[in-house]
Scaffold this active site. Sequence first.
Site, PDB file in Angstrom:
ATOM      1  N   ASP A  10      37.621  42.957  21.950  1.00 43.24           N
ATOM      2  CA  ASP A  10      36.407  43.478  22.577  1.00 43.24           C
ATOM      3  C   ASP A  10      36.202  44.948  22.280  1.00 43.24           C
ATOM      4  OD1 ASP A  10      34.937  41.527  23.677  1.00 43.24           O
ATOM      5  OD2 ASP A  10      35.650  41.773  25.731  1.00 43.24           O
ATOM      6  N   LYS A  14      32.453  41.157  30.143  1.00 43.78           N
ATOM      7  CA  LYS A  14      33.904  41.424  30.093  1.00 43.78           C
ATOM      8  C   LYS A  14      34.704  40.283  29.485  1.00 43.78           C
ATOM      9  CE  LYS A  14      32.894  45.048  32.303  1.00 43.78           C
ATOM     10  NZ  LYS A  14      32.944  46.274  31.565  1.00 43.78           N
ATOM     11  N   ASP A  70      38.707  34.442  36.701  1.00 47.93           N
ATOM     12  CA  ASP A  70      39.637  33.319  36.681  1.00 47.93           C
ATOM     13  C   ASP A  70      39.480  32.404  37.897  1.00 47.93           C
ATOM     14  OD1 ASP A  70      40.475  35.463  38.154  1.00 47.93           O
ATOM     15  OD2 ASP A  70      42.475  35.589  37.304  1.00 47.93           O
TER      16      ASP A  70
HETATM   17  O1  UPG Z   1      36.011  43.427  28.551  1.00 47.59           O
HETATM   18  C1  UPG Z   1      37.143  42.969  28.605  1.00 47.59           C
HETATM   19  C2  UPG Z   1      38.039  43.278  29.644  1.00 47.59           C
HETATM   20  C3  UPG Z   1      39.307  42.735  29.652  1.00 47.59           C
HETATM   21  N1  UPG Z   1      39.702  41.914  28.653  1.00 47.59           N
HETATM   22  C4  UPG Z   1      41.076  41.340  28.672  1.00 47.59           C
HETATM   23  O2  UPG Z   1      41.408  40.807  29.937  1.00 47.59           O
HETATM   24  C5  UPG Z   1      42.815  40.738  30.070  1.00 47.59           C
HETATM   25  C6  UPG Z   1      43.267  41.081  31.486  1.00 47.59           C
HETATM   26  O3  UPG Z   1      43.136  42.420  31.772  1.00 47.59           O
HETATM   27  P1  UPG Z   1      44.232  43.299  32.585  1.00 47.59           P
HETATM   28  O4  UPG Z   1      43.679  44.655  32.705  1.00 47.59           O
HETATM   29  O5  UPG Z   1      45.551  43.121  31.997  1.00 47.59           O
HETATM   30  O6  UPG Z   1      44.163  42.667  34.038  1.00 47.59           O
HETATM   31  P2  UPG Z   1      45.297  42.071  34.998  1.00 47.59           P
HETATM   32  O7  UPG Z   1      44.962  42.453  36.394  1.00 47.59           O
HETATM   33  O8  UPG Z   1      46.655  42.365  34.547  1.00 47.59           O
HETATM   34  O9  UPG Z   1      44.952  40.541  34.760  1.00 47.59           O
HETATM   35  C7  UPG Z   1      44.885  39.494  35.687  1.00 47.59           C
HETATM   36  O10 UPG Z   1      43.656  39.447  36.385  1.00 47.59           O
HETATM   37  C8  UPG Z   1      42.476  39.325  35.577  1.00 47.59           C
HETATM   38  C9  UPG Z   1      41.295  39.148  36.494  1.00 47.59           C
HETATM   39  O11 UPG Z   1      41.003  40.304  37.206  1.00 47.59           O
HETATM   40  C10 UPG Z   1      42.577  38.134  34.638  1.00 47.59           C
HETATM   41  O12 UPG Z   1      41.492  38.147  33.762  1.00 47.59           O
HETATM   42  C11 UPG Z   1      43.852  38.210  33.847  1.00 47.59           C
HETATM   43  O13 UPG Z   1      43.975  37.110  33.001  1.00 47.59           O
HETATM   44  C12 UPG Z   1      45.026  38.277  34.804  1.00 47.59           C
HETATM   45  O14 UPG Z   1      46.244  38.351  34.087  1.00 47.59           O
HETATM   46  C13 UPG Z   1      43.385  41.638  28.984  1.00 47.59           C
HETATM   47  O15 UPG Z   1      43.985  40.839  28.001  1.00 47.59           O
HETATM   48  C14 UPG Z   1      42.161  42.343  28.437  1.00 47.59           C
HETATM   49  O16 UPG Z   1      42.293  42.625  27.087  1.00 47.59           O
HETATM   50  C15 UPG Z   1      38.820  41.590  27.631  1.00 47.59           C
HETATM   51  O17 UPG Z   1      39.148  40.850  26.733  1.00 47.59           O
HETATM   52  N2  UPG Z   1      37.564  42.120  27.629  1.00 47.59           N
END
Ligand code: UPG
Length: 823
Positions: free
Chosen positions: A102, A243, A522
Amino acid sequence: MTPANDAIPLWLVSVICELWFALSWILDQLPKWSPVTRETYLDRLALRYDREGEPSRLSPIDFFVSTVDPLKEPPIITANTVLSILAVDYPVDRNSCYVSDDGASMLCFDTLSETAEFARRWVPFCKKFAIEPRAPEFYFSQKIDYLKDKVQPTFVKERRAMKREYEEFKVRINGLVAKAEKKPEEGWVMQDGTPWPGNNTRDHPGMIQVYLGSQGALDVEGHELPRLVYVSREKRPGHNHHKKAGAMNALVRVSAVLTNAPFILNLDCDHYVNNSKAVREAMCFLMDPQLGKKLCYVQFPQRFDGIDLHDRYANRNVVFFDINMKGLDGIQGPVYVGTGCVFNRQALYGYDPPRPEKRPKMTCDCWPSWCCCCCCFGGGKHRKSSKDKKGGGGGDDEPRRGLLGFYKKRGKKDKLGGGPKKGSYRKQQRGYELEEIEEGIEGYDELERSSLMSQKSFQKRFGQSPVFIASTLVEDGGLPQGAAADPAGLIKEAIHVISCGYEEKTEWGKEIGWIYGSVTEDILTGFKMHCRGWKSVYCTPTRPAFKGSAPINLSDRLHQVLRWALGSVEIFMSRHCPLWYAYGGRLKWLERFAYTNTIVYPFTSIPLIAYCTIPAVCLLTGKFIIPTLNNLASIWFIALFMSIIATGVLELRWSGVSIEDWWRNEQFWVIGGVSAHLFAVFQGFLKVLGGVDTNFTVTSKAGADEADAFGDLYLFKWTTLLIPPTTLIIINMVGIVAGVSDAVNNGYGSWGPLFGKLFFSFWVIVHLYPFLKGLMGRQNRTPTIVVLWSVLLASIFSLVWVRIDPFIAKPKGPILKPCGVQC
Ligand SMILES: O=c1ccn([C@@H]2O[C@H](COP(=O)(O)OP(=O)(O)O[C@H]3O[C@H](CO)[C@@H](O)[C@H](O)[C@H]3O)[C@@H](O)[C@H]2O)c(=O)[nH]1
Ligand SMILES: [Mn+2]
């Protein structure tokens, strides 16, 4: 019912809080009544679908990896995830890996080229020596005896060579990272001299690059490798990109056009495959001839590396992953947690699960299913889990019935009759009969499907890509006939389906794919599937299937929890709120309870704050909320207390969660509750009530994609988040000092009641203790401003209480104040 007469307002507040706590306890408790632990038999799966010397009949799978910001999500981490995927123990021609970028960064693109090259040596090494995990960084940093169980004489030598090559690979990646630090004036230029199309990350065309696979490079031993695809969807200003959910939907379409595997495994870029048999584990459920047809996804627990020894901020979340999720598995299935989840593609397309035939029911439908649970109280858990262990039929108490409707069935070759006659499936005989019936209606099924949905309605639903639409109709996944012959045409179509206008006037994000509208996409996505009547399965292999990383510093953690809570509040205020969405559908009652719990929990922050304040108020005013109890009331009180303890003990016993983990969870429940959750409630309301400028909306979204989560806004955010808990700690400490000095002055008579009050204050302080540690400990940039603010607030607050004393009706005689002065 026994008011404390001298402190009615305090007593009232606490009763209201208790009512809310009771409600939320019920919401949390009921869905845990029939926990399920599942066991898989990989050898039986292999007997059925993957026999020695025969072509494998395991279902193809598409891996999705999402990444957005190469600076916050280091390329070497993404590379490790990709390597672990390319090396999984699964037929290579049935495995593809799609990486969504992204951030449109050339760094990510170049990293993948290097990774594809390195995979040519890494993958055969992994397979030859059956090493675990297959992410090199984590494999080489294991502190175990790597010679154990390894018999091949060449292992030591090859391992050493491989380690060196990995170091070299890392050096190359670090070189790329260093190069990427300063963007040249004229923008990035690719190796072949053409300008990088993603130079403007907010305004660029869609980009796709395919590595490896059947037409690509082979590994060093001449074997084929899984396909690896780089995808960066088109971005244009003025379009909402939604997102991660938007990124995932783009991958759903690209993969449908290029490989169209019937199952999709979704991982965050930092979650690598830790157990190379993970896909097979999932297939034990998804390819089960009976249970599989009803499953929308198989969720694995999230496990983490690199968490501090005592897991101060409950990052591991074991209570959720080992208690709540197992409880849900006994109802309709675990919620989807965003990563480590294998989807059934059909469920993502918004279809309903196969509809059971109507037939007279033995029990009345109007009773919620937990009533039935009560009837088989005691035997429930065991009956269920032992049934599941057989692998057939699953933990599924519905009568087994034939299939009608949209569900795409596995191809004929996979039918039960072709499989081994003995072994895994207890309901085999029965299953066989059913399969024959299904065979009969197969043609009808197809007809019904195409007549119900003309080409037009397909386009309205899925968008204007005939190739994509054709792919949704292919039995058993795979490309439509003849499509594979024209790779260039396919890539062109793939670019088309990731254009940013593609989803306009379609159902993407509304009814199909990942659902938009919440930063916790999710929960929403899984919820929609459960509402349609799909079941999900929770798979917990002994060796964790996937492992990720988690924020271990206080502010990042609070920030993460803030985003989750905000996502819940967003769902609460949307049309998808589990309190009123999809009644009359096929969402089970207890499952609805669980979803309700997942979205209303941020509101608990309000009574929680009240409860953390009351002890201090009691100490400062000398009033107490607990009246002198009569015998009957004391018995009630003790009985309630004991029953709570008993449920807690039972839960820890069956789940295997340790007391320490449980305690951390309690502590962080309070810490998150009085900070992040409170802010989430306010932000959520501001957002919905409309009076909010766009700025604020950006802030809440930035949390989800990490990309914009820096700068003053970020700083401001975490400082404010820290203020309420700090204030609570301070007023409680002040309260304790005041209470003790009061008792000292008043002589021994006042020590008795004091203990009760002190107990409650201690309760608050021990819960907030990890927070205090985080605030004090090794933090480089000491948040002086937070301390100042909190001291200020706390002293104003204490002073106000001391001066006004609203709970003291008429002071008889002089009262000692914390200052020790008689006024
Ligand atoms: O515009 C975006 C924003 C985020 N991501 C991806 O979303 C994932 C999750 O982001 P992260 O910041 O690591 O969030 P976490 O809080 O650790 O993630 C948990 O919570 C999120 C929901 O808030 C879920 O989407 C995730 O799968 C889950 O692991 C990462 O791989 C990002 O690269 C994208 O691909 N595009
Ligand atoms: Mn993460």
